[in-house]
Design a protein around this motif. Structure first.
Motif, mmCIF file in Angstrom:
data_model
loop_
_atom_site.group_PDB
_atom_site.id
_atom_site.type_symbol
_atom_site.label_atom_id
_atom_site.label_comp_id
_atom_site.label_asym_id
_atom_site.label_seq_id
_atom_site.Cartn_x
_atom_site.Cartn_y
_atom_site.Cartn_z
ATOM 1 N N ASP A 22 -106.837 17.983 5.734
ATOM 2 C CA ASP A 22 -108.075 17.374 6.222
ATOM 3 C C ASP A 22 -107.931 17.020 7.697
ATOM 4 O O ASP A 22 -106.850 17.165 8.282
ATOM 5 C CB ASP A 22 -108.448 16.137 5.398
ATOM 6 N N LEU A 23 -109.029 16.558 8.289
ATOM 7 C CA LEU A 23 -109.037 16.236 9.709
ATOM 8 C C LEU A 23 -108.059 15.117 10.037
ATOM 9 O O LEU A 23 -107.402 15.156 11.074
ATOM 10 C CB LEU A 23 -110.453 15.863 10.167
ATOM 11 N N ASP A 24 -107.946 14.112 9.171
ATOM 12 C CA ASP A 24 -107.022 13.013 9.442
ATOM 13 C C ASP A 24 -105.588 13.517 9.598
ATOM 14 O O ASP A 24 -104.868 13.088 10.501
ATOM 15 C CB ASP A 24 -107.088 11.948 8.345
ATOM 16 N N ALA A 25 -105.183 14.430 8.727
ATOM 17 C CA ALA A 25 -103.823 14.993 8.821
ATOM 18 C C ALA A 25 -103.676 15.806 10.101
ATOM 19 O O ALA A 25 -102.648 15.740 10.780
ATOM 20 C CB ALA A 25 -103.520 15.838 7.594
ATOM 21 N N ALA A 26 -104.704 16.584 10.457
ATOM 22 C CA ALA A 26 -104.660 17.377 11.697
ATOM 23 C C ALA A 26 -104.583 16.469 12.914
ATOM 24 O O ALA A 26 -103.858 16.750 13.873
ATOM 25 C CB ALA A 26 -105.879 18.293 11.779
ATOM 26 N N LEU A 27 -105.329 15.358 12.881
ATOM 27 C CA LEU A 27 -105.290 14.418 14.005
ATOM 28 C C LEU A 27 -103.923 13.762 14.142
ATOM 29 O O LEU A 27 -103.469 13.498 15.260
ATOM 30 C CB LEU A 27 -106.379 13.347 13.844
ATOM 31 N N GLU A 28 -103.245 13.529 13.042
ATOM 32 C CA GLU A 28 -101.894 12.968 13.114
ATOM 33 C C GLU A 28 -100.952 13.954 13.812
ATOM 34 O O GLU A 28 -100.139 13.558 14.641
ATOM 35 C CB GLU A 28 -101.367 12.602 11.728
ATOM 36 N N TRP A 29 -101.077 15.243 13.494
ATOM 37 C CA TRP A 29 -100.271 16.249 14.206
ATOM 38 C C TRP A 29 -100.661 16.290 15.675
ATOM 39 O O TRP A 29 -99.809 16.433 16.553
ATOM 40 C CB TRP A 29 -100.426 17.626 13.570
ATOM 41 N N GLY A 30 -101.961 16.153 15.970
ATOM 42 C CA GLY A 30 -102.413 16.100 17.360
ATOM 43 C C GLY A 30 -101.810 14.919 18.108
ATOM 44 O O GLY A 30 -101.405 15.045 19.261
ATOM 45 N N ARG A 31 -101.726 13.764 17.438
ATOM 46 C CA ARG A 31 -101.102 12.589 18.064
ATOM 47 C C ARG A 31 -99.630 12.857 18.378
ATOM 48 O O ARG A 31 -99.130 12.505 19.450
ATOM 49 C CB ARG A 31 -101.228 11.368 17.154
ATOM 50 N N LYS A 32 -98.936 13.483 17.430
ATOM 51 C CA LYS A 32 -97.512 13.778 17.652
ATOM 52 C C LYS A 32 -97.340 14.747 18.816
ATOM 53 O O LYS A 32 -96.440 14.584 19.639
ATOM 54 C CB LYS A 32 -96.888 14.345 16.379
ATOM 55 N N LEU A 33 -98.206 15.747 18.881
ATOM 56 C CA LEU A 33 -98.113 16.719 19.967
ATOM 57 C C LEU A 33 -98.483 16.077 21.305
ATOM 58 O O LEU A 33 -97.857 16.368 22.326
ATOM 59 C CB LEU A 33 -99.002 17.927 19.670
ATOM 60 N N ALA A 34 -99.460 15.191 21.325
ATOM 61 C CA ALA A 34 -99.831 14.486 22.561
ATOM 62 C C ALA A 34 -98.670 13.634 23.060
ATOM 63 O O ALA A 34 -98.394 13.589 24.262
ATOM 64 C CB ALA A 34 -101.074 13.623 22.339
ATOM 65 N N ARG A 35 -97.989 12.948 22.131
ATOM 66 C CA ARG A 35 -96.825 12.146 22.540
ATOM 67 C C ARG A 35 -95.723 13.044 23.092
ATOM 68 O O ARG A 35 -95.085 12.716 24.088
ATOM 69 C CB ARG A 35 -96.299 11.323 21.367
ATOM 70 N N ALA A 36 -95.509 14.196 22.456
ATOM 71 C CA ALA A 36 -94.442 15.097 22.897
ATOM 72 C C ALA A 36 -94.745 15.725 24.245
ATOM 73 O O ALA A 36 -93.877 15.814 25.112
ATOM 74 C CB ALA A 36 -94.211 16.188 21.851
ATOM 75 N N THR A 37 -95.991 16.171 24.443
ATOM 76 C CA THR A 37 -96.338 16.872 25.683
ATOM 77 C C THR A 37 -96.717 15.926 26.808
ATOM 78 O O THR A 37 -96.697 16.323 27.963
ATOM 79 C CB THR A 37 -97.527 17.835 25.467
ATOM 80 N N THR A 38 -97.115 14.716 26.479
ATOM 81 C CA THR A 38 -97.682 13.731 27.401
ATOM 82 C C THR A 38 -99.021 14.221 27.978
ATOM 83 O O THR A 38 -99.448 13.736 29.016
ATOM 84 C CB THR A 38 -96.726 13.323 28.545
#
Length: 117
Positions: free
Chosen positions: A87-103
């Motif tokens: 679902d979107l919530d799970a996808a957004l959690e991956w997006g948060r992790k990627l945002a933290r990693a890439t800055t």
């Protein structure tokens, strides 16, 4: 499961120094490893600079080609990851992790199938 496109937006300009980029790339690799271990990773890729782009556009009966990016801006899509998530919530959690990693900002968007013919 739905597939989501995680677009990585990066600022225009020269790439950062290797000293700056090295820890970021290490963090991105860790997120990619976590995505694979969770069975969510589909594929990912980085893009060459926007100056290497060619826009192909239909205008009346002609197809026109223009060098460079479609839109002038202060940032561009520098890479992407396609994931599968329940679902979107799970996808957004991956997006948060990627945002933290890439800055960098990450756009999370569901893919749709069958609508383009």
């Amino acid at each position: 499961m739905t597939q989501y496109l995680l677009s990585i937006y990066q600022p225009d300009g020269p790439p950062p120094s290797p000293e700056f980029l090295e820890p970021i790339m290490r963090d991105v690799a860790a997120v990619n490893d976590e995505l694979r271990a969770a069975g969510a990773w589909v594929f990912a890729g980085g893009l060459h600079p926007p100056s290497t782009a060619t826009v192909v556009r239909q205008k009346d009966e002609e197809v026109l080609m223009t060098d460079g990016p479609f839109v002038e801006g202060k940032e561009h899509i520098g890479g992407f990851t396609v994931i599968e998530a329940p679902d979107l919530d799970a996808a957004l959690e991956w997006g948060r992790k990627l945002a933290r990693a890439t800055t960098l900002p990450i756009e999370v968007r569901p893919l749709q199938y069958g609508s383009c013919g």
